[in-house]
Design a protein around this motif. Structure first.
Motif, short mmCIF file in Angstrom:
data_model
loop_
_atom_site.label_atom_id
_atom_site.label_comp_id
_atom_site.label_asym_id
_atom_site.label_seq_id
_atom_site.Cartn_x
_atom_site.Cartn_y
_atom_site.Cartn_z
N ASP A 270 0.83 -1.21 0.00
CA ASP A 270 0.00 0.00 0.00
C ASP A 270 0.87 1.26 0.00
OD1 ASP A 270 -2.28 -1.50 -0.03
OD2 ASP A 270 -2.68 -1.35 2.12
N ARG A 271 1.89 1.27 0.86
CA ARG A 271 2.80 2.43 0.90
C ARG A 271 3.57 2.55 -0.41
NH1 ARG A 271 6.66 3.25 5.68
NH2 ARG A 271 6.07 5.43 5.57
N ALA A 272 3.95 1.42 -0.96
CA ALA A 272 4.69 1.44 -2.23
C ALA A 272 3.84 2.05 -3.33
CB ALA A 272 5.10 0.02 -2.61
N GLN A 273 2.59 1.62 -3.41
CA GLN A 273 1.71 2.14 -4.46
C GLN A 273 1.49 3.65 -4.30
OE1 GLN A 273 -1.77 -0.24 -5.08
NE2 GLN A 273 -2.73 1.24 -6.47
N GLU A 274 1.33 4.08 -3.05
CA GLU A 274 1.16 5.51 -2.79
C GLU A 274 2.36 6.32 -3.29
OE1 GLU A 274 0.81 8.61 1.03
OE2 GLU A 274 0.65 6.44 1.36
N ALA A 275 3.55 5.83 -2.97
CA ALA A 275 4.77 6.53 -3.38
C ALA A 275 4.94 6.54 -4.89
CB ALA A 275 5.99 5.87 -2.72
N ILE A 276 4.70 5.37 -5.51
CA ILE A 276 4.89 5.26 -6.96
C ILE A 276 3.90 6.13 -7.71
CG2 ILE A 276 4.81 3.67 -8.92
CD1 ILE A 276 5.67 1.45 -6.86
N GLU A 277 2.64 6.11 -7.29
CA GLU A 277 1.63 6.94 -7.97
C GLU A 277 1.96 8.42 -7.82
OE1 GLU A 277 -0.44 6.16 -10.07
OE2 GLU A 277 -1.28 4.17 -9.70
N CYS A 278 2.51 8.80 -6.66
CA CYS A 278 2.93 10.18 -6.47
C CYS A 278 4.02 10.53 -7.48
CB CYS A 278 3.45 10.40 -5.06
SG CYS A 278 4.12 12.04 -4.79
N GLY A 279 4.98 9.61 -7.66
CA GLY A 279 6.04 9.85 -8.63
C GLY A 279 5.50 9.98 -10.05
N LEU A 280 4.50 9.18 -10.38
CA LEU A 280 3.92 9.25 -11.73
C LEU A 280 3.08 10.50 -11.92
CD1 LEU A 280 3.03 5.47 -12.24
CD2 LEU A 280 4.80 6.80 -13.41
N ASP A 281 2.54 11.03 -10.84
CA ASP A 281 1.87 12.33 -10.93
C ASP A 281 2.86 13.43 -11.28
OD1 ASP A 281 -0.62 11.32 -10.37
OD2 ASP A 281 -0.55 11.80 -8.22
N ILE A 282 4.08 13.29 -10.75
CA ILE A 282 5.13 14.28 -11.01
C ILE A 282 5.70 14.13 -12.41
CG2 ILE A 282 7.42 15.09 -10.28
CD1 ILE A 282 6.68 14.02 -7.47
N THR A 284 4.84 11.72 -15.64
CA THR A 284 3.99 10.67 -16.21
C THR A 284 4.75 9.73 -17.13
OG1 THR A 284 3.38 12.15 -18.04
CG2 THR A 284 1.91 12.10 -16.11
N CYS A 285 6.00 10.07 -17.47
CA CYS A 285 6.79 9.23 -18.37
C CYS A 285 7.94 8.49 -17.65
CB CYS A 285 7.35 10.06 -19.52
SG CYS A 285 6.08 10.78 -20.59
N ALA A 286 7.89 8.44 -16.33
CA ALA A 286 8.95 7.76 -15.56
C ALA A 286 8.77 6.25 -15.66
CB ALA A 286 8.92 8.22 -14.11
N GLU A 287 9.42 5.65 -16.67
CA GLU A 287 9.18 4.25 -17.00
C GLU A 287 9.57 3.30 -15.88
OE1 GLU A 287 9.93 1.27 -20.81
OE2 GLU A 287 10.66 3.33 -20.87
N GLU A 311 -0.23 -1.12 -20.08
CA GLU A 311 -0.92 -0.44 -21.18
C GLU A 311 -0.95 1.07 -20.96
OE1 GLU A 311 -1.85 -1.75 -23.99
OE2 GLU A 311 -1.16 -3.72 -23.33
N ARG A 312 -1.12 1.44 -19.72
CA ARG A 312 -1.09 2.88 -19.38
C ARG A 312 0.29 3.48 -19.70
NH1 ARG A 312 -1.34 4.36 -13.04
NH2 ARG A 312 -0.41 6.44 -13.07
N CYS A 313 1.33 2.74 -19.34
CA CYS A 313 2.69 3.18 -19.63
C CYS A 313 2.89 3.33 -21.14
CB CYS A 313 3.68 2.18 -19.05
SG CYS A 313 5.39 2.44 -19.55
N LYS A 314 2.48 2.32 -21.90
CA LYS A 314 2.66 2.33 -23.36
C LYS A 314 1.91 3.50 -24.00
CE LYS A 314 0.96 -1.19 -25.71
NZ LYS A 314 0.87 -2.55 -26.33
N ARG A 315 0.68 3.71 -23.53
CA ARG A 315 -0.13 4.80 -24.08
C ARG A 315 0.47 6.17 -23.76
NH1 ARG A 315 -4.26 3.08 -22.02
NH2 ARG A 315 -4.39 4.34 -20.13
N THR A 316 0.94 6.33 -22.53
CA THR A 316 1.50 7.62 -22.10
C THR A 316 2.79 7.93 -22.85
OG1 THR A 316 0.56 7.33 -19.89
CG2 THR A 316 2.30 8.97 -20.13
N LEU A 317 3.66 6.94 -22.97
CA LEU A 317 4.93 7.16 -23.68
C LEU A 317 4.67 7.54 -25.14
CD1 LEU A 317 7.16 4.25 -22.31
CD2 LEU A 317 7.28 6.67 -21.71
N HIS A 318 3.68 6.88 -25.76
CA HIS A 318 3.36 7.19 -27.16
C HIS A 318 2.79 8.60 -27.29
CE1 HIS A 318 2.00 6.66 -31.27
NE2 HIS A 318 0.79 7.07 -30.89
#
Length: 342
Positions: A270-282, A284-287, A311-318
């Motif tokens: 749960d803590r990991a997901q919170e941290a990672i999603e925060c990073g992706l908010d900052i 969006t292309c942090a693969e 799929e989200r990663c692939k779509r965002t990078l494109h």
């Protein structure tokens, strides 16, 4: 006498690492101090009292009394408690996600056009690290087209206006041509943010146990609590702002990635997901963060969700970069589709 002896007991308890007893004694002592309006005792040491006040504010023990004590006795700590926003800083400067100024805990407002240049002086000093900033550099940066001594004259005028705006002449120090924000008078959220991340980096480098890595994570989460967005987001005309923005951005993402890796590895999903999603908010292309999130989902048996992240990663990078996922990310997706462990 009771006030003095209980304060001394608290100090001794903290010194020997017995925080439980220390906070119990501190609570008792500060309750007595508030009730009777004690400013101090015949034998206390100001530095010790300042440290007790800092602990009290951080723990929520009679915080208003602690602040009153600090102001009345002009107590200070060395180094200043950058991590403690609740310390009674005369001036607080907020730069992450917005720009605002608080003086004695009251937000100030000002006409934008009338105060623009003094605030640009302040922003430049902050963006250059808050200390050891050349006055000629600030003048040349903000008045590049001025001839002769006109840039320095304009700088001197606006420095005077800035000091007046902040309410104290000594808030901004100018000595031997070098500018600095007084570290005991000014709290800057970006400086506190960097303080947490720098401590986290140092701990990461030497950490050898999960306990130390958990302490590292706590420091990064403390930085996360300060983060309201990128550094001075509405300021595009000062070159040093861009450099500081990128520096903090990179440093934060690196810390979040390390923390996510540790939390996933130790099953703190749960803590990991919170941290990672925060990073992706900052970013969006942090693969690398997408890969961490895929692993986090997969280890919880959430195969569909992990592939949705891919799929989200692939779509965002494109969309954002016109790029495709790396070989590592594609390989991870294949492993998850095959139902293999990772």
């Amino acid at each position: 006498h009771d006030f003095y002896t209980t304060l001394l007991k608290a100090t001794c308890a903290f010194d020997r690492g017995d925080d439980t007893s220390g906070y119990t004694d501190l609570k008792e002592a500060f309750a007595l101090g508030r009730e009777h309006g004690h400013l101090g005792t015949y034998g206390d040491i100001p530095a010790d009292t300042a440290r007790l006040c800092a602990r009290a504010i951080e723990a929520g023990i009679e915080p208003e009394y602690a602040k009153w004590l600090i102001r009345k006795r002009r107590l200070s700590l060395e180094p200043p408690p950058y991590n403690l926003e609740g310390w009674p800083w005369p001036v607080k400067l907020y730069t992450l996600g917005r720009f605002s100024i608080s003086i004695d805990d009251k937000a100030i407002t000002f006409p934008k056009k009338a105060q623009n240049k003094p605030l640009e002086v302040l922003k430049t000093i902050i963006a250059c690290g808050g200390s050891n900033v050349s006055d000629t550099y600030v003048a040349d940066t903000l008045w590049p087209d001025a001839e002769g001594d006109l840039a320095m004259q304009a700088f001197a005028t606006n420095l005077h206006r800035l000091r007046k705006l902040l309410g104290r002449h000594d808030t901004v120090i100018l000595q031997n041509g070098m500018l600095a924000l007084d570290k005991h008078l000014c709290w800057v959220d970006a400086r506190a943010f960097e303080y947490y991340l720098t401590r986290a980096d140092a701990l990461w480098e030497k950490a050898s146990t999960n306990r130390e890595l958990d302490e590292f994570s706590d420091l990064v989460f403390s930085a996360l609590e300060l983060y309201r967005g990128e550094f001075l987001p509405d300021e595009e005309s000062i070159p040093d702002v861009m450099a500081m923005r990128e520096y903090l951005h990179t440093k934060f993402l690196k810390a979040l990635s390390r923390m996510g890796e540790h939390l996933v590895k130790t099953g703190q999903y749960d803590r990991a997901q919170e941290a990672i999603e925060c990073g992706l908010d900052i970013d969006t292309c942090a693969e690398d963060l997408y890969r961490l999130l895929m692993i986090c989902m997969h280890r919880q048996g959430m195969k569909t969700e992990a592939l949705t992240v891919f799929e989200r990663c692939k779509r965002t990078l494109h969309t954002q970069l016109g790029a495709t996922p790396s070989a590592d990310t594609e390989a991870l997706a294949r492993t998850i589709r095959a139902g293999k462990t990772h």
